[in-house]
Design a protein around this motif. Structure first.
Motif, PDB file in Angstrom:
ATOM      1  N   TYR A  23       0.820  -1.209   0.000  1.00  0.00           N
ATOM      2  CA  TYR A  23       0.000   0.000   0.000  1.00  0.00           C
ATOM      3  C   TYR A  23       0.858   1.265   0.000  1.00  0.00           C
ATOM      4  N   ASN A  24       1.900   1.281   0.827  1.00  0.00           N
ATOM      5  CA  ASN A  24       2.704   2.489   1.000  1.00  0.00           C
ATOM      6  C   ASN A  24       3.707   2.729  -0.122  1.00  0.00           C
ATOM      7  N   GLU A  25       4.340   1.675  -0.625  1.00  0.00           N
ATOM      8  CA  GLU A  25       5.412   1.828  -1.601  1.00  0.00           C
ATOM      9  C   GLU A  25       4.991   1.491  -3.031  1.00  0.00           C
ATOM     10  N   GLY A  26       3.870   0.819  -3.191  1.00  0.00           N
ATOM     11  CA  GLY A  26       3.451   0.365  -4.518  1.00  0.00           C
ATOM     12  C   GLY A  26       2.703   1.425  -5.301  1.00  0.00           C
ATOM     13  N   ARG A  27       2.467   1.106  -6.566  1.00  0.00           N
ATOM     14  CA  ARG A  27       1.693   1.980  -7.449  1.00  0.00           C
ATOM     15  C   ARG A  27       0.226   1.606  -7.361  1.00  0.00           C
ATOM     16  N   ARG A  28      -0.628   2.618  -7.319  1.00  0.00           N
ATOM     17  CA  ARG A  28      -2.075   2.394  -7.232  1.00  0.00           C
ATOM     18  C   ARG A  28      -2.677   2.520  -8.621  1.00  0.00           C
ATOM     19  N   ILE A  29      -3.477   1.518  -8.995  1.00  0.00           N
ATOM     20  CA  ILE A  29      -4.142   1.507 -10.293  1.00  0.00           C
ATOM     21  C   ILE A  29      -5.633   1.366 -10.034  1.00  0.00           C
ATOM     22  N   THR A  67      -9.479  -1.916  -7.210  1.00  0.00           N
ATOM     23  CA  THR A  67      -8.300  -1.071  -7.091  1.00  0.00           C
ATOM     24  C   THR A  67      -7.111  -1.999  -6.885  1.00  0.00           C
ATOM     25  N   TYR A  68      -6.069  -1.780  -7.643  1.00  0.00           N
ATOM     26  CA  TYR A  68      -4.897  -2.657  -7.629  1.00  0.00           C
ATOM     27  C   TYR A  68      -3.698  -1.877  -7.110  1.00  0.00           C
ATOM     28  N   PHE A  69      -2.916  -2.504  -6.251  1.00  0.00           N
ATOM     29  CA  PHE A  69      -1.660  -1.946  -5.778  1.00  0.00           C
ATOM     30  C   PHE A  69      -0.556  -2.881  -6.245  1.00  0.00           C
ATOM     31  N   LEU A  70       0.422  -2.341  -6.937  1.00  0.00           N
ATOM     32  CA  LEU A  70       1.468  -3.143  -7.570  1.00  0.00           C
ATOM     33  C   LEU A  70       2.831  -2.669  -7.080  1.00  0.00           C
ATOM     34  N   LEU A  71       3.624  -3.593  -6.551  1.00  0.00           N
ATOM     35  CA  LEU A  71       4.956  -3.270  -6.035  1.00  0.00           C
ATOM     36  C   LEU A  71       5.977  -4.221  -6.638  1.00  0.00           C
ATOM     37  N   PRO A  72       6.976  -3.713  -7.385  1.00  0.00           N
ATOM     38  CA  PRO A  72       8.018  -4.603  -7.910  1.00  0.00           C
ATOM     39  C   PRO A  72       8.905  -5.124  -6.777  1.00  0.00           C
ATOM     40  N   THR A  73       9.180  -6.437  -6.811  1.00  0.00           N
ATOM     41  CA  THR A  73       9.989  -7.046  -5.763  1.00  0.00           C
ATOM     42  C   THR A  73      11.273  -7.667  -6.295  1.00  0.00           C
ATOM     43  N   GLY A  74      11.290  -8.021  -7.567  1.00  0.00           N
ATOM     44  CA  GLY A  74      12.469  -8.655  -8.140  1.00  0.00           C
ATOM     45  C   GLY A  74      12.537 -10.155  -7.901  1.00  0.00           C
ATOM     46  N   SER A  75      11.555 -10.724  -7.203  1.00  0.00           N
ATOM     47  CA  SER A  75      11.569 -12.171  -6.980  1.00  0.00           C
ATOM     48  C   SER A  75      11.031 -12.869  -8.227  1.00  0.00           C
ATOM     49  N   PRO A  76      11.330 -14.147  -8.415  1.00  0.00           N
ATOM     50  CA  PRO A  76      10.891 -14.841  -9.631  1.00  0.00           C
ATOM     51  C   PRO A  76       9.398 -15.164  -9.660  1.00  0.00           C
ATOM     52  N   ILE A  77       8.706 -15.033  -8.525  1.00  0.00           N
ATOM     53  CA  ILE A  77       7.275 -15.322  -8.523  1.00  0.00           C
ATOM     54  C   ILE A  77       6.493 -14.065  -8.165  1.00  0.00           C
ATOM     55  N   GLY A  78       5.258 -14.017  -8.626  1.00  0.00           N
ATOM     56  CA  GLY A  78       4.364 -12.939  -8.246  1.00  0.00           C
ATOM     57  C   GLY A  78       3.523 -13.382  -7.070  1.00  0.00           C
ATOM     58  N   ARG A 106      -4.267 -16.943 -11.051  1.00  0.00           N
ATOM     59  CA  ARG A 106      -3.686 -18.273 -11.262  1.00  0.00           C
ATOM     60  C   ARG A 106      -3.601 -18.619 -12.742  1.00  0.00           C
ATOM     61  N   ARG A 107      -4.629 -18.275 -13.496  1.00  0.00           N
ATOM     62  CA  ARG A 107      -4.655 -18.625 -14.914  1.00  0.00           C
ATOM     63  C   ARG A 107      -3.686 -17.806 -15.752  1.00  0.00           C
ATOM     64  N   ASN A 108      -3.397 -16.581 -15.369  1.00  0.00           N
ATOM     65  CA  ASN A 108      -2.612 -15.695 -16.223  1.00  0.00           C
ATOM     66  C   ASN A 108      -1.151 -15.555 -15.812  1.00  0.00           C
ATOM     67  N   LYS A 109      -0.865 -15.544 -14.538  1.00  0.00           N
ATOM     68  CA  LYS A 109       0.516 -15.412 -14.048  1.00  0.00           C
ATOM     69  C   LYS A 109       1.258 -14.290 -14.777  1.00  0.00           C
ATOM     70  N   ILE A 110       0.613 -13.118 -14.884  1.00  0.00           N
ATOM     71  CA  ILE A 110       1.218 -12.034 -15.654  1.00  0.00           C
ATOM     72  C   ILE A 110       2.044 -11.079 -14.807  1.00  0.00           C
ATOM     73  N   ALA A 111       2.166 -11.338 -13.517  1.00  0.00           N
ATOM     74  CA  ALA A 111       2.894 -10.412 -12.669  1.00  0.00           C
ATOM     75  C   ALA A 111       4.045 -11.072 -11.918  1.00  0.00           C
ATOM     76  N   PRO A 112       4.943 -11.828 -12.591  1.00  0.00           N
ATOM     77  CA  PRO A 112       6.087 -12.365 -11.849  1.00  0.00           C
ATOM     78  C   PRO A 112       7.012 -11.229 -11.443  1.00  0.00           C
ATOM     79  N   GLY A 113       7.498 -11.294 -10.226  1.00  0.00           N
ATOM     80  CA  GLY A 113       8.379 -10.239  -9.736  1.00  0.00           C
ATOM     81  C   GLY A 113       7.625  -9.063  -9.142  1.00  0.00           C
ATOM     82  N   PHE A 114       6.330  -9.205  -8.933  1.00  0.00           N
ATOM     83  CA  PHE A 114       5.528  -8.134  -8.357  1.00  0.00           C
ATOM     84  C   PHE A 114       4.684  -8.674  -7.214  1.00  0.00           C
ATOM     85  N   ASP A 115       4.459  -7.825  -6.217  1.00  0.00           N
ATOM     86  CA  ASP A 115       3.448  -8.091  -5.204  1.00  0.00           C
ATOM     87  C   ASP A 115       2.213  -7.307  -5.621  1.00  0.00           C
ATOM     88  N   LEU A 116       1.074  -7.953  -5.621  1.00  0.00           N
ATOM     89  CA  LEU A 116      -0.167  -7.350  -6.079  1.00  0.00           C
ATOM     90  C   LEU A 116      -1.229  -7.499  -4.997  1.00  0.00           C
TER      91      LEU A 116
END
Length: 146
Positions: free
Chosen positions: A55-61, A67-78, A106-116
């Motif tokens: 919530y604090n460091e991520g981008r709000r969409i 409402t989606y909050f997206l934070l890049p983490t650099g890990s191989p999984i989302g 689960r079906r799309n796995k479009i956010a690897p490396g992000f916390d959503l």
């Protein structure tokens, strides 16, 4: 391959052959590639401090269905967190919204490396799975490229 029902569950006719109607049950064979598309525990955001960091460091969409909050983490999984509060509606509605969100993630796995983190809106319940999935993919693919 793994079968989801056993042959013992399939009734037999007097002649010993299996009934064609299958008594309303459907057997489904699942390949191992389908099993790898599950929503695994390492993909969950569960701790309060993880939610707060997103919530604090991520981008709000802002979207139509949530409402989606997206934070890049650099890990191989989302990882996915869902915040459906009592303000959203009764437990049945909250659980349905969470199932829809988890299924699309689960079906799309479009956010690897992000916390959503997703905060669903009531419009999600009236929308179908395909409408929500289209918005989810469009917003996150566009935002994750930046």
């Amino acid at each position: 391959m793994a079968a989801w029902c056993s042959s013992a569950a399939v009734p037999r006719a007097a002649s010993g052959s299996r009934l064609a109607a299958n008594s309303g049950r459907r057997c489904r064979t699942v390949s191992t590639s389908t099993l790898s598309a599950r929503f695994r525990p390492p993909e969950h955001i569960r701790r309060r401090e993880d939610f707060q960091r997103v919530y604090n460091e991520g981008r709000r969409i802002a979207g139509r269905y949530g409402t989606y909050f997206l934070l890049p983490t650099g890990s191989p999984i989302g990882r996915l967190g869902i915040a459906a509060t009592k303000k959203f509606g009764p437990a049945v509605s909250r659980n349905r919204a969470k199932r829809l969100i988890r299924d699309v993630f689960r079906r799309n796995k479009i956010a690897p490396g992000f916390d959503l983190v997703v905060i669903p809106k009531r419009a999600l319940l009236e929308a179908g799975l395909s409408a929500f999935e289209a918005e989810f993919c469009r917003l996150l693919e566009r935002r994750s490229r930046r």
